[in-house]
Design an enzyme around this catalytic site. Structure first.
Site, mmCIF file in Angstrom:
data_model
loop_
_atom_site.group_PDB
_atom_site.id
_atom_site.type_symbol
_atom_site.label_atom_id
_atom_site.label_comp_id
_atom_site.label_asym_id
_atom_site.label_seq_id
_atom_site.Cartn_x
_atom_site.Cartn_y
_atom_site.Cartn_z
ATOM 1 N N HIS A 64 -7.082 -2.469 -10.376
ATOM 2 C CA HIS A 64 -6.234 -2.150 -9.226
ATOM 3 C C HIS A 64 -5.270 -3.296 -8.951
ATOM 4 O O HIS A 64 -4.054 -3.096 -8.821
ATOM 5 C CB HIS A 64 -7.132 -1.893 -8.014
ATOM 6 C CG HIS A 64 -6.398 -1.632 -6.732
ATOM 7 N ND1 HIS A 64 -6.434 -0.414 -6.086
ATOM 8 C CD2 HIS A 64 -5.617 -2.439 -5.948
ATOM 9 C CE1 HIS A 64 -5.704 -0.470 -4.985
ATOM 10 N NE2 HIS A 64 -5.203 -1.700 -4.883
ATOM 11 N N GLU A 65 -5.822 -4.510 -8.866
ATOM 12 C CA GLU A 65 -4.973 -5.669 -8.569
ATOM 13 C C GLU A 65 -4.048 -5.996 -9.745
ATOM 14 O O GLU A 65 -2.898 -6.397 -9.550
ATOM 15 C CB GLU A 65 -5.848 -6.882 -8.228
ATOM 16 C CG GLU A 65 -6.830 -6.663 -7.090
ATOM 17 C CD GLU A 65 -6.154 -6.386 -5.756
ATOM 18 O OE1 GLU A 65 -4.919 -6.475 -5.674
ATOM 19 O OE2 GLU A 65 -6.866 -6.064 -4.791
ATOM 20 N N HIS A 68 -0.937 -3.838 -9.613
ATOM 21 C CA HIS A 68 0.069 -4.387 -8.695
ATOM 22 C C HIS A 68 0.864 -5.492 -9.386
ATOM 23 O O HIS A 68 2.098 -5.527 -9.324
ATOM 24 C CB HIS A 68 -0.609 -4.980 -7.458
ATOM 25 C CG HIS A 68 -1.097 -3.980 -6.469
ATOM 26 N ND1 HIS A 68 -0.298 -2.999 -5.930
ATOM 27 C CD2 HIS A 68 -2.324 -3.829 -5.881
ATOM 28 C CE1 HIS A 68 -1.000 -2.285 -5.055
ATOM 29 N NE2 HIS A 68 -2.231 -2.759 -5.029
#
Length: 270
Positions: A64-65, A68
């Site tokens: 997820h990170e 980004h």
């Protein structure tokens, strides 16, 4: 001013590889029933489910990170490499407590995929509102893809030969991914959903909402404690799971076995 990328900035962290290895080993244990016979440690088959789901959940948080960060890199912020965000090392993220520790704690306590804190993006380097929106959306979209992957055996009707314990674990892991995606996409200051729409708001509205960003996640969690809201939220989650072929029984047993310190429901042991 640009920041040169080093090869080491993109090298996958041994920490992340170790977490993947734990997920793979515990997934194998859940698949084969190895933990059932490991009586020197435990006779509770839920141990393998707990370790597998927790490790896989941390993997999804890292991805997820990373999503980004890599989207920000292609959008113009070349500083994400030097910050270690592209190595998938959970300890390199801006808020380890928000990104890793709290999400894992809330999974253990309440079975909710709590969204974590995003990596620090130098937004001044990003040009164009669409790029800003895509950077914010990239994280929860990863949770969506993870949920689709977890439920693939269900919606592909390919469960023949899949052991029940592993099926339960996948169902519960999918539930966590869906809850994380829904919560992240809420247009609340401090969450990714607000980051998607923020570039399209007027400067005045953005200034007025900015002070609420640190408290957005806490506010969402507080509202989820309200009985009717919690019930409506999970009804929505269960409806999505059902559309993906996961029935209530599978996700319930996955949740039940995940809490291996409690007695498993005999219905799930059939």
């Amino acid at each position: 001013m640009t920041t040169a990328m080093k090869r080491s900035d993109r090298r996958i962290s041994p920490v992340f590889l170790g977490i993947v290895a734990v997920a793979a080993a515990s997934g194998w244990a859940a698949w084969t029933g190895f933990a059932d016979d490991w009586n020197t440690f435990t006779d509770n088959p839920g141990l393998a489910v707990f370790v597998f789901v927790t490790a896989a959940w941390i993997v999804s948080l890292c991805l997820h990170e990373y999503a980004h960060a890599v989207t920000a890199l292609h959008g113009g912020d070349t500083t994400v490499g030097a910050k270690g965000y592209l190595t998938l090392n959970p300890f390199k993220y801006t808020h380890v407590l928000l990104s890793i520790v709290l999400p894992v704690a809330f999974v253990i306590m309440g079975g909710i995929g709590l969204p974590g804190g995003a990596v620090f993006i130098e937004r001044g380097r990003i040009k164009g509102r669409w790029r800003h929106s895509l950077i914010s959306a990239a994280g929860p979209l990863t949770n969506v893809l993870f949920a689709i992957a977890c439920t693939a055996p269900f919606w592909l009707d390919a469960l023949d030969g899949v052991p029940p314990m592993f099926r339960y674990a996948l169902a519960f892991l999918a539930l966590l991914q869906i809850t994380a995606a829904i919560l992240n996409f809420l247009p609340v200051p401090g969450l990714d959903g607000y980051g998607v729409i923020e570039p399209w708001l007027s400067p005045r509205i953005r200034r007025e909402l900015a002070p609420f960003a640190p408290f957005g996640l806490l506010a969402v969690f507080g509202v989820l404690w309200l009985g009717p809201v919690n019930e409506a939220f999970f009804d929505w989650v269960y409806a999505i799971l059902e559309r993906l072929g996961v029935d209530d029984f599978d996700q319930y047993c996955g949740n039940n076995f995940y809490r291996f310190w409690k007695d498993a429901n005999p219905v799930c042991l059939r």
